[in-house]
Design an enzyme around this catalytic site. Structure first.
Site, PDB file in Angstrom:
ATOM      1  N   ARG A   1       0.824  -1.221   0.000  1.00 55.38           N
ATOM      2  CA  ARG A   1       0.000   0.000   0.000  1.00 55.38           C
ATOM      3  C   ARG A   1       0.852   1.263   0.000  1.00 55.38           C
ATOM      4  O   ARG A   1       0.566   2.214  -0.731  1.00 55.38           O
ATOM      5  CB  ARG A   1      -0.941   0.029   1.199  1.00 55.38           C
TER       6      ARG A   1
ATOM      7  N   ASN B   1      -6.057  -2.650   2.089  1.00 52.31           N
ATOM      8  CA  ASN B   1      -6.045  -4.101   2.241  1.00 52.31           C
ATOM      9  C   ASN B   1      -7.473  -4.581   2.398  1.00 52.31           C
ATOM     10  O   ASN B   1      -8.280  -3.937   3.072  1.00 52.31           O
ATOM     11  CB  ASN B   1      -5.250  -4.513   3.490  1.00 52.31           C
TER      12      ASN B   1
END
Length: 89
Positions: A18, A36
């Site tokens: 990320r 996520n």
């Protein structure tokens, strides 16, 4: 401007995916988000110029150093005209 929803599958959680994706998206001038998911995938929404989105999709095929991307699912979605790229939960 175009916007894509992307699901990255493989070893994509717990490897800084990320954070690296957000940094790369910002570098390309994209807006959107990355998060996520509980199923182990990483979901992104990326919006910007066609060339920048294409470059981001190419980067996502391998992701950051410790990631192992086995598949990307990409779909077109409606643009929102956002102003930044966020990491969300």
């Amino acid at each position: 401007m175009i916007r894509k929803r992307v699901l990255a599958r493989g070893e994509v959680q717990g490897v800084g995916f990320r954070y690296h994706a957000a940094a790369h998206a910002r570098h390309l001038g994209l807006v959107g988000s990355v998060r996520n998911r509980t199923d182990g995938t990483v979901e992104l929404e990326i919006e910007g110029r066609v060339a920048s989105v294409s470059s981001m999709l190419h980067w996502l095929e391998t992701g950051p150093r410790y990631a192992v991307v086995t598949a990307l699912e990409v779909s077109d979605i409606t643009t929102t005209g956002g102003s930044d790229f966020q990491i969300t939960d």
